[in-house]
Each structure stands twice: as C-alpha cells, then as structure tokens.
Design an enzyme around this catalytic site. Structure first.
Site: not given
Ligand code: IMP
Length: 416
Positions: A14, A17, A41-42, A220, A235, A301, A405
C-alpha cells in the site's frame, strides 16, 4: 537485448505503487505481474470511470502495451474473469502463464478456516486463498493454468485429492464439490481464459530480445516477503525484486532499473509487528489525512512514522536505484514529524533489521513540520522543512529519492 525495469514496494504494501505503475505503464510496451494474487489491488480513475485492478497489470490502460501475468502469480480464475469484465476483449493484450498456479474455491475456504483456527494469532490475511494456493504449489499438489486444457483430467485429480484428504476437509468444516459441479466450473474457466494462456517466459524473453521496454510490477511490499519479511505475519510469496526472476523466468542479468516505492510515513494492514506504529493522535491523523483503508478488504490501516532502518534494509535487499517517496502531503499540518533511525533492543542501539521486530523500541529523530506541500510539482516549491525531511531519508537509507508524490493526481508529482 533490453533489460526489464522493476517497481517494488518497500514497506508493508500500500505504498502507492498504483500511481507510479500507472504513470510508468504509459511508456512501456510490456507490463508484467510476477507474484501475489488478487490480495493486491489498486483503483485507477479514468475519466468518469473507476477501475479496480487486482490481477491484471496496469499496462491494461495503455492501448499499446501488452500485459503478462507470470508463473509466480497465483490466479483465482473466478476473480480474474470478473476483473476482465471491466474491459472489452483483451485478446492480444493479456497473456497468462500456463505455469501459474490456480487459486480454487477450496483454497479460499481453507484460508478463512485457518484464520479462525488461529484465533488471537490470526495473520489477518485478505481471505483470498493466497497462502493455501502457494502451500499447494510448494507441497506439489497444486494445479496450473495450463491444466485447464484437459478439464476432465483436472477435475478427476482434484476429486482424488479431496477424497484422500476428506477427514481434514471435514474437520475444517469445508464441503468439497462433486465431479460434475467441479467439471462445469473448470469448463467455464477454460472457455473464458484458455485463449490467454501460453508460455509467458518465452514471450518476455522475446520482448527483451526485440528491445521492447518491459516493466515488472511488484505487489505487496518487502516486509511482507515470505523469507525476508516479518514472518509469520507475511504474505506467501517473494515480494522482493528477486521474486521477479522466479515469477517470470528471468535471470538476474535481465533486471534493469529498480524503483522502490515508499510512503513518507508507514502503514500496515493485518496483524504483526510494526515498531513505529502510533496509537495516539498522530497515528489517527495520518490515517485520516492519508485515507488509509485497504483497497481489497476495506480494513483500516495501522499508521505510524517512517522507519528508516526498515527502508534502508529494503532498499539494499531490492537493489533500489532510487526511491519514489509517496504521500508527502499527508504530513502537512504536523508540528513535528519523526523518523525512526535505530531500534533499542535489550538496552542496545541497533541500526540493522533484526530477525524479529517484536520487543524493540524505535529511536526517533524529530524534525520541524511544514504546511503546503500538497499538489506541489516542483522541488524548489516544497517547504524547506519538507526538503530537509527528504534529504534526511536519502542520507539514512543511502538511496536517492527520484520522485516525490504530493497528491493522488498524476500532476501532483515532482520528478527529480
Ligand atoms: P494474504 O496475502 O492474504 O495471505 O495476507 C497476508 C498478510 O499480507 C496480511 O497481513 C495482509 O493484510 C497482507 N497483505 C496481502 N496483500 C496485501 C496488499 O496488497 N497490501 C497490503 N497488505 C497486504
């Protein structure tokens, strides 16, 4: 032969990007995702339309670019088909690796069941089946996109798997589908997606051989990396720059310029250690001013100050040529701003990232705040305290800041 440029998140995801990749994707011929799944996601606003991207690379908004979802990504066919509906036909513009593993419905159910079983120790996953799908891949029971070419065989393999592990599925309260239901679902995925599925490694190699401009889009962030992040609160993929080699079939020699994306403060969504988290008014103010809610799950967040120890580590591990410093304007209106320059562990000052980020105290340097950075597009127009803040970040992390930015709009950007 050209080299592929890379964008990577430096904190816990977050970082912003989306804005940078969107900006850069306009100049590239090929844009590739190499890890993660629809946990990322964005949103991008184009005219009066808001588009949500989770799996499709940002090059989709550049009519001249092609987009690759590499073998290192885990793909929920269902989520991808839904995402594709925002666009017209993507034939010839989207290519999906036949080696990318699928996230199937049982992976999502396992993710959610495991999180419940973890109770107070929950990771706070996005519940999208990411961990179980990568788990299947590593334990060699996963299924790849190319297997949609023979859905009869794929359905039978899955049914055999469900039968072998019936007791475990039952214990988790997960109902697995029967053959006909599963085959119908896989047939639908095959019908919608097979025309996009091919050997994407060969495609990236060809693009580089033909001197095309290739951009690699990380999802991520570094501190969520499965090996180098805050394990187990991470993750399940290699989010760092070297993950791009594995996730696309590139060699380290194929990687060109590396840009680390970093927020001017720090946020984290989900559980796990966060040394500079601010539980008081400042943290709340950062969250409010920065609109800090997860794009994929909508969760608020956690917010805190810039952690230069972690950023220095992340910059080194990714080989960053420069940093893009995002959301500087969110710090407008603070009397004082802080940067964590070291940690205190067992009474000792530590300036490197330890194996565990639990039980340590951040050591801060405090700076005078500023007002009026919002929307600034020239470095010389930034308030002098904001300039000093940027210089301090460069000094501690040993990495130059190449872009700042100052707001969500493309125009609200300073290129240095
Ligand atoms: P998972 O990727 O769904 O298994 O989540 C594992 C950890 O990564 C959790 O703390 C999620 O909140 C974090 N996470 C996964 N994808 C994102 C992302 O795109 N942005 C921020 N945190 C993420």
């Amino acid at each position: 032969m050209s080299k592929a440029d890379l964008i990577v998140g430096i904190q816990w995801g977050d970082e912003g990007k989306g804005k940078i990749v969107d900006l850069m994707a306009q100049d590239y011929d090929v844009v590739c995702r190499y890890q993660g799944g629809h946990n990322a996601g964005h949103t991008i606003v184009v005219g009066d339309k808001t588009l949500a991207l989770h799996l499709i690379p940002s090059g989709v908004l550049n009519a001249n670019a092609i987009n690759i979802i590499g073998n290192g990504v885990v793909i929920s066919p269902e989520a991808l088909i839904e995402e594709m509906q925002q666009f017209g036909s993507l034939k010839g513009r989207l290519f999906i690796s036949d080696k990318a593993h699928m996230i199937l419905k049982h992976h999502i159910l396992i993710d959610q069941a495991r999180e419940k079983l973890r109770g107070a120790k929950a990771i706070g996953t996005t519940g999208r089946g990411i961990g179980p799908a990568y788990g299947s891949k590593i334990e060699r029971s996963g299924h790849r996109m190319g297997e949609l070419r023979d859905t009869e065989k794929l359905a039978q393999n899955l049914i055999d798997y469900f039968t072998t592990y019936r007791a475990i599925f039952e214990a988790m309260g997960i109902k697995t589908p029967g053959f006909d239901e599963l085959k119908a679902e896989l047939d639908m995925y095959a019908k919608e997606l097979l025309i996009y599925v091919e050997d994407t490694t060969a495609l990236v190699w060809k693009s580089l051989d033909e001197q095309k401009k290739v951009l690699l889009e990380g999802a991520q962030g570094t501190l969520l990396d499965i090996d180098h992040g805050t394990y187990p609160f991470v993750t399940s993929s290699s989010t760092i720059s070297s993950g791009a080699c594995i996730g696309l079939g590139l060699s380290p020699k194929d990687i060109g310029n590396v840009t680390g994306i970093v927020k001017a403060y720090c946020t984290r969504v989900g559980n796990g250690p966060f040394p500079t988290e601010d539980f008081e008014e400042d943290g709340k103010k950062l969250g409010k001013n920065g609109h800090e809610f997860g794009t994929t799950t909508g969760r608020p967040r956690r917010c805190g100050w810039f952690d230069a120890v972690a950023v220095k580590y992340a910059s080194r591990i990714n080989g960053c040529d420069q940093l893009s410093l995002m959301k500087l304007d969110v710090l407008d209106g603070f009397d004082k701003v802080k940067i964590c320059t070291a940690y205190e562990i067992d009474g000792k000052r530590v300036e490197t990232l330890p194996q565990s980020l639990e039980n340590l105290k951040p050591i801060y340097e405090e700076f005078d705040g500023w007002n009026g950075s919002k929307g600034v597009d020239k470095y010389e127009d930034l308030p002098s305290n904001a300039k000093a803040y940027v210089k301090k970040i460069e000094e501690i992390t040993g990495t130059k800041v190449g872009l700042i930015s100052t707001g969500p709009d493309r125009k609200e950007t300073i290129i240095l």
